[in-house]
Design a protein around this motif. Structure first.
Motif, short mmCIF file in Angstrom:
data_model
loop_
_atom_site.label_atom_id
_atom_site.label_comp_id
_atom_site.label_asym_id
_atom_site.label_seq_id
_atom_site.Cartn_x
_atom_site.Cartn_y
_atom_site.Cartn_z
N VAL A 161 41.17 42.07 40.07
CA VAL A 161 40.21 41.12 39.50
C VAL A 161 40.84 39.75 39.31
O VAL A 161 40.25 38.72 39.66
CB VAL A 161 39.67 41.66 38.16
N ALA A 162 42.06 39.72 38.76
CA ALA A 162 42.72 38.44 38.52
C ALA A 162 43.04 37.73 39.83
O ALA A 162 42.96 36.50 39.92
CB ALA A 162 44.00 38.67 37.71
N LEU A 163 43.40 38.49 40.87
CA LEU A 163 43.68 37.88 42.18
C LEU A 163 42.41 37.27 42.78
O LEU A 163 42.45 36.17 43.34
CB LEU A 163 44.25 38.93 43.13
N PHE A 164 41.30 37.99 42.65
CA PHE A 164 40.03 37.46 43.17
C PHE A 164 39.67 36.14 42.49
O PHE A 164 39.31 35.16 43.15
CB PHE A 164 38.92 38.49 42.96
N ILE A 165 39.80 36.09 41.17
CA ILE A 165 39.46 34.87 40.44
C ILE A 165 40.42 33.75 40.80
O ILE A 165 40.03 32.58 40.92
CB ILE A 165 39.45 35.14 38.93
N SER A 166 41.69 34.09 41.00
CA SER A 166 42.68 33.07 41.39
C SER A 166 42.31 32.43 42.72
O SER A 166 42.55 31.24 42.94
CB SER A 166 44.07 33.70 41.46
N GLY A 167 41.71 33.22 43.61
CA GLY A 167 41.34 32.70 44.92
C GLY A 167 40.13 31.80 44.91
O GLY A 167 39.83 31.14 45.91
N LEU A 168 39.44 31.73 43.78
CA LEU A 168 38.24 30.89 43.68
C LEU A 168 38.55 29.44 43.33
O LEU A 168 37.67 28.58 43.46
CB LEU A 168 37.28 31.46 42.62
N PHE A 169 39.78 29.18 42.89
CA PHE A 169 40.09 27.85 42.34
C PHE A 169 41.30 27.24 43.03
O PHE A 169 42.13 27.93 43.62
CB PHE A 169 40.35 27.96 40.83
N ASP A 170 41.37 25.93 42.91
CA ASP A 170 42.49 25.17 43.47
C ASP A 170 43.54 24.83 42.43
O ASP A 170 44.56 24.24 42.76
CB ASP A 170 41.99 23.87 44.12
N HIS A 171 43.28 25.18 41.17
CA HIS A 171 44.22 24.86 40.09
C HIS A 171 44.48 26.12 39.26
O HIS A 171 43.54 26.80 38.84
CB HIS A 171 43.67 23.75 39.20
N PRO A 172 45.75 26.45 39.01
CA PRO A 172 46.06 27.66 38.24
C PRO A 172 45.44 27.69 36.85
O PRO A 172 45.03 28.76 36.38
CB PRO A 172 47.60 27.62 38.15
N ALA A 173 45.34 26.53 36.18
CA ALA A 173 44.77 26.51 34.84
C ALA A 173 43.30 26.92 34.85
O ALA A 173 42.84 27.63 33.95
CB ALA A 173 44.93 25.12 34.22
N ALA A 174 42.57 26.48 35.86
CA ALA A 174 41.16 26.87 35.98
C ALA A 174 41.04 28.37 36.24
O ALA A 174 40.15 29.04 35.68
CB ALA A 174 40.50 26.08 37.10
N ALA A 175 41.93 28.90 37.08
CA ALA A 175 41.92 30.34 37.35
C ALA A 175 42.24 31.12 36.08
O ALA A 175 41.63 32.16 35.81
CB ALA A 175 42.92 30.67 38.45
N LEU A 176 43.20 30.63 35.30
CA LEU A 176 43.58 31.31 34.06
C LEU A 176 42.42 31.34 33.07
O LEU A 176 42.10 32.39 32.50
CB LEU A 176 44.79 30.61 33.43
N ALA A 177 41.78 30.20 32.86
CA ALA A 177 40.68 30.12 31.91
C ALA A 177 39.51 31.01 32.33
O ALA A 177 38.92 31.72 31.50
CB ALA A 177 40.21 28.67 31.77
N THR A 178 39.19 31.00 33.62
CA THR A 178 38.08 31.83 34.10
C THR A 178 38.42 33.32 34.00
O THR A 178 37.55 34.13 33.64
CB THR A 178 37.75 31.47 35.55
N SER A 179 39.65 33.68 34.31
CA SER A 179 40.07 35.08 34.20
C SER A 179 39.92 35.58 32.77
O SER A 179 39.39 36.68 32.53
CB SER A 179 41.52 35.25 34.66
N TYR A 180 40.37 34.78 31.82
CA TYR A 180 40.23 35.17 30.42
C TYR A 180 38.75 35.28 30.02
O TYR A 180 38.36 36.18 29.29
CB TYR A 180 40.95 34.16 29.51
N GLY A 181 37.93 34.36 30.51
CA GLY A 181 36.52 34.40 30.19
C GLY A 181 35.85 35.66 30.72
O GLY A 181 35.10 36.33 30.01
#
Length: 246
Positions: A161-181
Protein backbone atom coordinates in the motif's frame (compact mmCIF):
# COMPACT_ATOMS: atom_id res chain seq x y z
CA UNK A 1 16.55 -9.23 -11.39
CA UNK A 2 13.78 -8.84 -8.81
CA UNK A 3 16.20 -10.03 -6.14
CA UNK A 4 18.89 -7.59 -7.30
CA UNK A 5 16.45 -4.66 -7.18
CA UNK A 6 15.17 -5.79 -3.77
CA UNK A 7 18.68 -5.88 -2.30
CA UNK A 8 19.46 -2.53 -3.91
CA UNK A 9 16.39 -1.05 -2.22
CA UNK A 10 17.35 -2.73 1.06
CA UNK A 11 20.83 -1.22 0.91
CA UNK A 12 19.34 2.21 0.16
CA UNK A 13 17.13 1.95 3.23
CA UNK A 14 19.90 0.61 5.42
CA UNK A 15 22.23 3.49 4.63
CA UNK A 16 19.59 6.08 5.49
CA UNK A 17 18.98 7.56 8.92
CA UNK A 18 15.22 6.96 8.77
CA UNK A 19 15.61 3.17 8.78
CA UNK A 20 17.67 3.21 11.96
CA UNK A 21 15.36 5.69 13.67
CA UNK A 22 12.30 3.56 12.92
CA UNK A 23 14.10 0.40 14.06
CA UNK A 24 15.50 1.94 17.24
CA UNK A 25 12.43 3.78 18.46
CA UNK A 26 10.11 0.98 17.37
CA UNK A 27 12.12 -1.60 19.31
CA UNK A 28 12.32 0.67 22.35
CA UNK A 29 8.55 1.20 22.37
CA UNK A 30 7.80 -2.51 22.01
CA UNK A 31 10.33 -3.53 24.67
CA UNK A 32 9.20 -0.86 27.14
CA UNK A 33 5.51 -1.68 26.76
CA UNK A 34 6.20 -5.40 26.84
CA UNK A 35 8.06 -5.22 30.13
CA UNK A 36 5.44 -2.82 31.54
CA UNK A 37 2.72 -5.33 30.65
CA UNK A 38 4.80 -8.11 32.18
CA UNK A 39 5.23 -6.18 35.43
CA UNK A 40 1.50 -5.51 35.62
CA UNK A 41 0.73 -9.17 34.93
CA UNK A 42 3.09 -10.30 37.69
CA UNK A 43 1.15 -8.10 40.12
CA UNK A 44 -2.25 -9.60 39.30
CA UNK A 45 -1.21 -13.20 38.54
CA UNK A 46 -2.02 -14.46 42.08
CA UNK A 47 -5.53 -12.98 41.92
CA UNK A 48 -6.12 -14.50 38.48
CA UNK A 49 -5.01 -17.90 39.70
CA UNK A 50 -7.17 -17.68 42.82
CA UNK A 51 -10.19 -16.73 40.72
CA UNK A 52 -9.59 -19.58 38.28
CA UNK A 53 -9.30 -17.18 35.33
CA UNK A 54 -8.29 -18.60 31.95
CA UNK A 55 -6.40 -15.42 31.09
CA UNK A 56 -2.66 -15.88 30.96
CA UNK A 57 0.53 -14.10 29.98
CA UNK A 58 -0.23 -14.55 26.27
CA UNK A 59 -3.53 -12.67 26.64
CA UNK A 60 -2.37 -9.95 28.99
CA UNK A 61 1.27 -9.40 27.96
CA UNK A 62 2.06 -10.72 24.49
CA UNK A 63 -1.08 -9.83 22.54
CA UNK A 64 -1.37 -6.21 23.79
CA UNK A 65 2.28 -5.69 22.86
CA UNK A 66 1.75 -7.19 19.42
CA UNK A 67 -1.19 -4.81 19.05
CA UNK A 68 1.22 -1.95 19.77
CA UNK A 69 3.63 -3.37 17.18
CA UNK A 70 0.83 -3.14 14.60
CA UNK A 71 0.59 0.59 15.27
CA UNK A 72 4.38 1.00 15.19
CA UNK A 73 4.55 -0.69 11.78
CA UNK A 74 1.64 1.44 10.62
CA UNK A 75 3.64 4.55 11.49
CA UNK A 76 6.99 3.25 10.27
CA UNK A 77 6.07 1.86 6.85
CA UNK A 78 5.20 5.23 5.23
CA UNK A 79 8.44 6.72 6.56
CA UNK A 80 10.44 3.99 4.82
CA UNK A 81 8.34 3.96 1.64
CA UNK A 82 8.17 7.69 1.00
CA UNK A 83 11.57 7.66 -0.70
CA UNK A 84 10.95 4.54 -2.74
CA UNK A 85 9.21 5.77 -5.90
CA UNK A 86 8.47 9.38 -4.90
CA UNK A 87 12.09 9.81 -3.83
CA UNK A 88 13.34 8.38 -7.14
CA UNK A 89 11.11 10.85 -9.01
CA UNK A 90 12.22 13.75 -6.82
CA UNK A 91 15.90 12.99 -7.41
CA UNK A 92 15.46 12.32 -11.13
CA UNK A 93 16.64 8.72 -10.86
CA UNK A 94 13.24 7.47 -12.01
CA UNK A 95 14.31 8.20 -15.60
CA UNK A 96 17.07 5.63 -15.24
CA UNK A 97 14.57 3.01 -14.05
CA UNK A 98 12.09 3.79 -16.81
CA UNK A 99 14.74 3.62 -19.55
CA UNK A 100 16.29 0.39 -18.26
CA UNK A 101 15.58 -2.98 -19.91
CA UNK A 102 14.05 -4.19 -16.66
CA UNK A 103 10.30 -4.82 -16.89
CA UNK A 104 7.78 -2.75 -14.95
CA UNK A 105 6.78 -5.80 -12.94
CA UNK A 106 10.37 -6.45 -11.88
CA UNK A 107 10.77 -2.84 -10.76
CA UNK A 108 7.59 -2.91 -8.67
CA UNK A 109 8.22 -6.32 -7.10
CA UNK A 110 11.88 -5.51 -6.44
CA UNK A 111 10.95 -2.24 -4.75
CA UNK A 112 8.20 -4.02 -2.79
CA UNK A 113 10.38 -6.80 -1.43
CA UNK A 114 13.19 -4.35 -0.70
CA UNK A 115 10.80 -2.25 1.36
CA UNK A 116 9.53 -5.37 3.10
CA UNK A 117 13.11 -6.36 3.95
CA UNK A 118 13.48 -2.94 5.54
CA UNK A 119 10.51 -3.63 7.81
CA UNK A 120 11.51 -7.16 8.82
CA UNK A 121 14.30 -6.25 11.30
CA UNK A 122 11.84 -4.38 13.52
CA UNK A 123 9.29 -7.18 13.28
CA UNK A 124 11.83 -9.92 13.96
CA UNK A 125 13.60 -8.12 16.82
CA UNK A 126 10.25 -7.35 18.48
CA UNK A 127 9.09 -10.95 18.08
CA UNK A 128 12.33 -12.25 19.59
CA UNK A 129 11.97 -9.85 22.51
CA UNK A 130 8.47 -11.13 23.24
CA UNK A 131 9.50 -14.76 22.68
CA UNK A 132 12.23 -14.33 25.31
CA UNK A 133 9.46 -13.82 27.88
CA UNK A 134 8.79 -17.53 27.46
CA UNK A 135 11.97 -18.25 29.41
CA UNK A 136 10.23 -17.12 32.60
CA UNK A 137 6.49 -17.44 31.96
CA UNK A 138 4.27 -19.92 30.16
CA UNK A 139 3.22 -18.80 26.68
CA UNK A 140 0.77 -20.16 24.14
CA UNK A 141 3.32 -20.93 21.44
CA UNK A 142 0.88 -21.97 18.66
CA UNK A 143 -0.97 -18.69 19.13
CA UNK A 144 2.33 -16.80 19.25
CA UNK A 145 3.38 -18.43 15.96
CA UNK A 146 0.03 -17.58 14.36
CA UNK A 147 0.28 -13.93 15.35
CA UNK A 148 3.89 -13.70 14.12
CA UNK A 149 2.81 -15.10 10.76
CA UNK A 150 -0.05 -12.61 10.66
CA UNK A 151 2.38 -9.78 11.35
CA UNK A 152 4.54 -10.91 8.42
CA UNK A 153 1.52 -10.76 6.12
CA UNK A 154 0.44 -7.41 7.56
CA UNK A 155 3.90 -5.89 7.04
CA UNK A 156 3.93 -7.09 3.41
CA UNK A 157 0.48 -5.57 2.94
CA UNK A 158 1.68 -2.28 4.43
CA UNK A 159 4.66 -2.28 2.08
CA UNK A 160 2.43 -2.79 -0.98
CA UNK A 161 0.00 0.00 0.00
CA UNK A 162 2.76 2.45 0.94
CA UNK A 163 4.65 1.69 -2.29
CA UNK A 164 1.54 2.32 -4.38
CA UNK A 165 0.94 5.69 -2.70
CA UNK A 166 4.62 6.61 -3.10
CA UNK A 167 4.28 6.05 -6.83
CA UNK A 168 1.47 8.60 -7.08
CA UNK A 169 3.59 11.59 -6.08
CA UNK A 170 6.74 13.40 -7.11
CA UNK A 171 7.64 14.49 -3.58
CA UNK A 172 8.30 12.17 -0.60
CA UNK A 173 6.54 14.49 1.85
CA UNK A 174 3.32 14.33 -0.17
CA UNK A 175 3.57 10.54 -0.31
CA UNK A 176 4.13 10.41 3.46
CA UNK A 177 1.15 12.62 4.28
CA UNK A 178 -1.17 10.72 1.94
CA UNK A 179 -0.01 7.34 3.27
CA UNK A 180 -0.77 8.41 6.82
CA UNK A 181 -4.16 9.75 5.75
CA UNK A 182 -5.16 6.55 3.95
CA UNK A 183 -3.89 4.20 6.66
CA UNK A 184 -5.47 6.28 9.44
CA UNK A 185 -8.77 6.21 7.57
CA UNK A 186 -8.62 2.41 7.23
CA UNK A 187 -7.60 2.15 10.91
CA UNK A 188 -10.61 4.16 12.10
CA UNK A 189 -13.15 3.05 9.49
CA UNK A 190 -14.76 0.42 11.72
CA UNK A 191 -15.49 3.02 14.41
CA UNK A 192 -16.77 5.58 11.88
CA UNK A 193 -19.28 3.34 10.12
CA UNK A 194 -22.01 0.81 10.81
CA UNK A 195 -21.06 -2.88 10.53
CA UNK A 196 -23.80 -3.25 7.93
CA UNK A 197 -22.26 -0.58 5.69
CA UNK A 198 -20.98 -1.95 2.36
CA UNK A 199 -17.56 -0.35 2.90
CA UNK A 200 -17.14 -1.81 6.40
CA UNK A 201 -15.21 -4.72 4.92
CA UNK A 202 -12.38 -2.31 4.07
CA UNK A 203 -11.81 -1.50 7.75
CA UNK A 204 -8.40 -2.70 8.90
CA UNK A 205 -8.90 -3.51 12.59
CA UNK A 206 -11.71 -6.08 12.19
CA UNK A 207 -9.26 -8.12 10.08
CA UNK A 208 -6.41 -7.80 12.60
CA UNK A 209 -8.19 -8.46 15.91
CA UNK A 210 -9.19 -12.09 15.12
CA UNK A 211 -5.62 -13.32 14.66
CA UNK A 212 -4.57 -11.53 17.85
CA UNK A 213 -7.27 -13.64 19.51
CA UNK A 214 -5.85 -16.80 17.93
CA UNK A 215 -8.35 -17.06 15.05
CA UNK A 216 -7.22 -17.58 11.46
CA UNK A 217 -10.12 -16.60 9.21
CA UNK A 218 -10.25 -16.91 5.43
CA UNK A 219 -11.93 -13.50 5.05
CA UNK A 220 -9.03 -11.81 6.82
CA UNK A 221 -6.47 -13.50 4.57
CA UNK A 222 -8.59 -12.58 1.55
CA UNK A 223 -8.71 -8.93 2.63
CA UNK A 224 -4.95 -8.52 2.91
CA UNK A 225 -4.15 -10.60 -0.19
CA UNK A 226 -6.79 -8.92 -2.37
CA UNK A 227 -6.15 -5.31 -1.33
CA UNK A 228 -2.38 -5.80 -1.27
CA UNK A 229 -2.50 -7.44 -4.69
CA UNK A 230 -4.62 -4.58 -6.02
CA UNK A 231 -2.05 -2.07 -4.74
CA UNK A 232 0.72 -3.98 -6.53
CA UNK A 233 -1.25 -4.08 -9.79
CA UNK A 234 -1.95 -0.34 -9.57
CA UNK A 235 1.74 0.35 -8.89
CA UNK A 236 2.60 -1.70 -11.96
CA UNK A 237 0.05 0.24 -13.99
CA UNK A 238 1.55 3.53 -12.82
CA UNK A 239 5.05 2.50 -13.91
CA UNK A 240 3.72 1.25 -17.23
CA UNK A 241 1.95 4.59 -17.80
CA UNK A 242 5.15 6.50 -17.14
CA UNK A 243 6.89 4.32 -19.69
CA UNK A 244 4.12 4.90 -22.23
CA UNK A 245 3.33 1.19 -22.39
CA UNK A 246 -0.40 1.74 -21.82
Amino acid sequence: MIRAIAFHEWRRLRTGMMFWLVLTFGQLIVAWLGFAQLEAFAGIAPQLKAAGSQLGATDLVIMPTFNTLVLVLLLGAPLLAMGSLAGETRSGRIAMWLSSPVSSGQIVLGKLFGLWLGMLPLLLSSSLTLASFGLGIELDWPRFTLVTGGMLLFSLWLASVALFISGLFDHPAAALATSYGVLLFLWLLDSLSNPDAPWYGLAMLPHIKPWLQGLLRSQDLLFFIATGGAAIVLSLYGIACRRGEV
